[in-house]
Design a protein around this motif. Structure first.
Motif, short mmCIF file in Angstrom:
data_model
loop_
_atom_site.label_atom_id
_atom_site.label_comp_id
_atom_site.label_asym_id
_atom_site.label_seq_id
_atom_site.Cartn_x
_atom_site.Cartn_y
_atom_site.Cartn_z
N PRO A 1 40.07 58.83 16.10
CA PRO A 1 40.18 57.89 17.22
C PRO A 1 40.82 56.56 16.79
O PRO A 1 40.15 55.53 16.72
CB PRO A 1 38.72 57.71 17.66
N VAL A 2 42.13 56.61 16.52
CA VAL A 2 42.84 55.43 16.04
C VAL A 2 42.74 54.29 17.06
O VAL A 2 42.58 53.12 16.69
CB VAL A 2 44.32 55.80 15.77
N TRP A 3 42.81 54.64 18.35
CA TRP A 3 42.72 53.62 19.40
C TRP A 3 41.40 52.86 19.31
O TRP A 3 41.35 51.65 19.54
CB TRP A 3 42.85 54.26 20.79
N PHE A 4 40.34 53.56 18.93
CA PHE A 4 39.03 52.92 18.85
C PHE A 4 38.97 51.97 17.66
O PHE A 4 38.45 50.85 17.78
CB PHE A 4 37.94 54.00 18.73
N TYR A 5 39.52 52.40 16.52
CA TYR A 5 39.54 51.52 15.35
C TYR A 5 40.37 50.27 15.65
O TYR A 5 39.99 49.15 15.27
CB TYR A 5 40.13 52.24 14.13
N ALA A 6 41.50 50.46 16.33
CA ALA A 6 42.37 49.32 16.65
C ALA A 6 41.67 48.36 17.61
O ALA A 6 41.72 47.14 17.43
CB ALA A 6 43.68 49.82 17.26
N THR A 7 40.96 48.92 18.59
CA THR A 7 40.22 48.08 19.56
C THR A 7 39.11 47.30 18.85
O THR A 7 38.92 46.10 19.10
CB THR A 7 39.61 48.97 20.66
N ALA A 8 38.39 47.99 17.96
CA ALA A 8 37.30 47.32 17.22
C ALA A 8 37.87 46.22 16.33
O ALA A 8 37.26 45.14 16.20
CB ALA A 8 36.55 48.35 16.37
N LEU A 9 39.03 46.48 15.74
CA LEU A 9 39.68 45.47 14.88
C LEU A 9 40.01 44.22 15.69
O LEU A 9 39.70 43.09 15.27
CB LEU A 9 40.95 46.08 14.28
N VAL A 10 40.60 44.41 16.85
CA VAL A 10 40.97 43.28 17.71
C VAL A 10 39.71 42.54 18.19
O VAL A 10 39.66 41.30 18.18
CB VAL A 10 41.81 43.77 18.92
N ALA A 11 38.68 43.30 18.56
CA ALA A 11 37.43 42.68 19.01
C ALA A 11 36.81 41.85 17.88
O ALA A 11 36.32 40.73 18.10
CB ALA A 11 36.45 43.76 19.48
N GLY A 12 36.84 42.39 16.66
CA GLY A 12 36.30 41.68 15.50
C GLY A 12 37.05 40.38 15.25
O GLY A 12 36.43 39.33 14.99
N ILE A 13 38.37 40.42 15.37
CA ILE A 13 39.19 39.21 15.17
C ILE A 13 38.85 38.18 16.26
O ILE A 13 38.73 36.98 15.99
CB ILE A 13 40.69 39.57 15.18
N GLY A 14 38.65 38.67 17.47
CA GLY A 14 38.28 37.78 18.58
C GLY A 14 36.96 37.08 18.33
O GLY A 14 36.83 35.87 18.52
N VAL A 15 35.96 37.85 17.87
CA VAL A 15 34.63 37.25 17.60
C VAL A 15 34.71 36.27 16.44
O VAL A 15 34.09 35.20 16.46
CB VAL A 15 33.60 38.37 17.30
N LEU A 16 35.52 36.59 15.43
CA LEU A 16 35.69 35.69 14.28
C LEU A 16 36.30 34.36 14.73
O LEU A 16 35.80 33.28 14.35
CB LEU A 16 36.59 36.36 13.23
N ALA A 17 37.34 34.45 15.56
CA ALA A 17 37.99 33.23 16.07
C ALA A 17 36.99 32.42 16.89
O ALA A 17 36.89 31.19 16.74
CB ALA A 17 39.20 33.61 16.91
N TRP A 18 36.21 33.10 17.71
CA TRP A 18 35.20 32.42 18.54
C TRP A 18 34.16 31.70 17.66
O TRP A 18 33.79 30.56 17.93
CB TRP A 18 34.51 33.46 19.43
N SER A 19 33.72 32.36 16.61
CA SER A 19 32.68 31.76 15.75
C SER A 19 33.22 30.52 15.02
O SER A 19 32.51 29.53 14.85
CB SER A 19 32.14 32.78 14.75
N ILE A 20 34.49 30.57 14.62
CA ILE A 20 35.09 29.42 13.92
C ILE A 20 35.26 28.24 14.89
O ILE A 20 34.89 27.10 14.58
CB ILE A 20 36.44 29.83 13.28
N VAL A 21 35.79 28.53 16.07
CA VAL A 21 35.99 27.47 17.08
C VAL A 21 34.65 26.87 17.47
O VAL A 21 34.51 25.65 17.60
CB VAL A 21 36.72 28.06 18.32
N ARG A 22 33.65 27.72 17.62
CA ARG A 22 32.31 27.27 18.03
C ARG A 22 31.73 26.29 17.01
O ARG A 22 31.14 25.28 17.38
CB ARG A 22 31.42 28.50 18.15
N ARG A 23 31.92 26.58 15.73
CA ARG A 23 31.39 25.67 14.71
C ARG A 23 32.14 24.34 14.73
O ARG A 23 31.54 23.27 14.58
CB ARG A 23 31.50 26.30 13.32
N LYS A 24 33.48 24.41 14.89
CA LYS A 24 34.27 23.18 14.88
C LYS A 24 33.94 22.28 16.06
O LYS A 24 33.99 21.05 15.94
CB LYS A 24 35.76 23.52 14.91
N THR A 25 33.63 22.89 17.19
CA THR A 25 33.34 22.09 18.39
C THR A 25 31.87 21.66 18.46
O THR A 25 31.51 20.83 19.30
CB THR A 25 33.70 22.87 19.66
N ALA A 26 31.04 22.23 17.60
CA ALA A 26 29.60 21.91 17.63
C ALA A 26 29.33 20.53 17.02
O ALA A 26 30.02 20.09 16.14
CB ALA A 26 28.83 22.97 16.87
#
Lengths: 229, 161
Positions: free
Chosen positions: A204-229
């Motif tokens: 399920p390559v599509w699933f791995y790719a989706t999970a990869l993008v979701a992980g990058i999204g959560v990582l970006a969110w966590s970094i922005v969240r700390r900077k704005t906190a």
């Protein structure tokens, strides 16, 4: 011979537990090895069960009419079903403190996956597509040398697990980022090794790719969240 | 919780009891074969052959059957798939074929004695999967339920080895 799957599962469990034990001594944010172990174990077992039922349904086998087939996990477990099932069961168990517990279990999850892939040595399932590289291996009685793809995945996941544990212990990452890194590593390594895996209908390559993008999204969110906190 | 578990168990048992092995119209029962006949077929083969040994009463066979059917369809041009039904009834065999291999390009044979797999180098247990090179040389023998990675790897050995 059918017990080689259990041996691989035991290696995975031992790797995850060792990682939790080490992290407990080096400032794991959750600071509760026993709970993390239980949550991880229950999520994994439930994920495998759900993944097996999904695989049966996809193959057209009625799990209610053939309940004994559920235990035959060697016949196939849906990666998508197992991953989403495990994530859902994890979310229910960790509902009061989801992000902290996800961070706490992240390195151990990667270590467990590394152990599971290393279990290919016991299962005799390390070999992948044909290769002429110097480290390629031929199976007994064959002249075709092949990528030891199970070892690739195990090594990459082990490096990711150790790196993540070190980062958590000594760099105090933003909340949510260790869990995101674990998802990125697991999905990225599966995506990178999939072309070397022998397969009938493709992973399920599509699933791995989706999970990869979701992980990058959560990582970006966590970094922005700390900077704005 | 106990009531829910009990209800699910009752449904499962009822559903299992309702399944039957009626003869299936349009599906021919597997042709009987002896060890000598199958060995001659393998010796005359010009391409790779996969022989999957199954029986309709065998639960693990049921669980691996969809994978075997997919592989037979995927490698129809390169590999001859033979399904060897052992120690079974024609009714059970046709029901099994109709359920799992209705369109899969598999040659179905039967061995009522169950001796053929043993003569090929296997055992009386099922499932078994033999992988033969052209001319009938045994490349690999898998005992028990086969997983997708192993099946794909051994077929690749036959096709590209």
């Amino acid at each position: 011979m059918e017990f080689t799957l259990l041996a691989a599962a035991a290696i995975a469990g031992a790797a995850a537990y060792i990682m939790l034990w080490w992290e407990a001594k080096h400032g794991n944010a959750a600071r509760c090895t026993g709970n993390l172990w239980e949550i991880g174990l229950v999520s994994t077992v439930a994920g495998i069960f759900i993944g097996r039922i999904v695989a049966m349904l996809v193959d057209g086998v009625n799990p209610i009419a053939h309940p004994m087939d559920v235990i035959l996990v060697r016949s196939g477990v849906s990666t998508v079903g197992a991953s989403l099932g495990a994530a859902a069961v994890f979310a229910v168990q960790a509902r009061k403190n989801t992000i902290t517990i996800a961070d706490g279990i992240s390195a151990a999850a990667l270590a467990g996956l590394a152990g599971w892939h290393a279990g290919c040595l016991v299962r005799g399932s390390c070999l992948g597509t044909a290769s002429d590289l110097p480290w390629a291996i031929a199976q007994e009685g064959s002249t075709v040398t092949r990528h030891p793809v199970g070892i690739y995945a195990a090594l990459l996941l082990a490096i990711a697990a150790i790196g993540l544990a070190w980062w958590k212990a000594y760099r105090r990452p933003p909340e949510g980022s260790p869990a995101a890194i674990a998802v990125i590593a697991a999905a990225g390594i599966r995506l990178a090794t999939e072309p070397f895996q022998p397969s009938i209908s493709g992973g399920p390559v599509w699933f791995y790719a989706t999970a990869l993008v979701a992980g990058i999204g959560v990582l970006a969110w966590s970094i922005v969240r700390r900077k704005t906190a | 919780m106990f009531r829910i578990a009990l209800t699910l168990l009752a449904i499962a048992l009822l559903a299992g009891a309702c399944s039957s092995s009626e003869p299936v119209e349009g599906i021919e029962p597997p042709s009987p074969v002896t060890s000598e006949e199958l060995q001659a077929l393998l010796a005359d083969s010009t391409g790779p052959v996969v022989v999957n040994v199954w029986a309709s009463w065998c639960t693990p066979c049921r669980s691996e059957a969809p994978l075997i059917g997919r592989a037979a369809t995927e490698y129809a041009d390169d590999v001859l798939f033979i399904g060897l039904d052992v120690r079974d009834t024609p009714e059970g065999a046709t029901a099994f074929i109709a359920e799992f291999f209705p369109d899969a390009p598999i040659t179905h044979l039967s061995d009522a004695s169950g001796q053929v797999p043993t003569d090929l180098g296997g055992s009386r247990g099922v499932p078994l999967t033999f992988f033969f090179r052209p001319g009938g040389e045994l490349s690999y023998l898998h005992f028990g339920v086969i997983d997708e990675r192993t099946l794909a790897l051994q077929i690749d050995e036959l096709v590209n080895g």
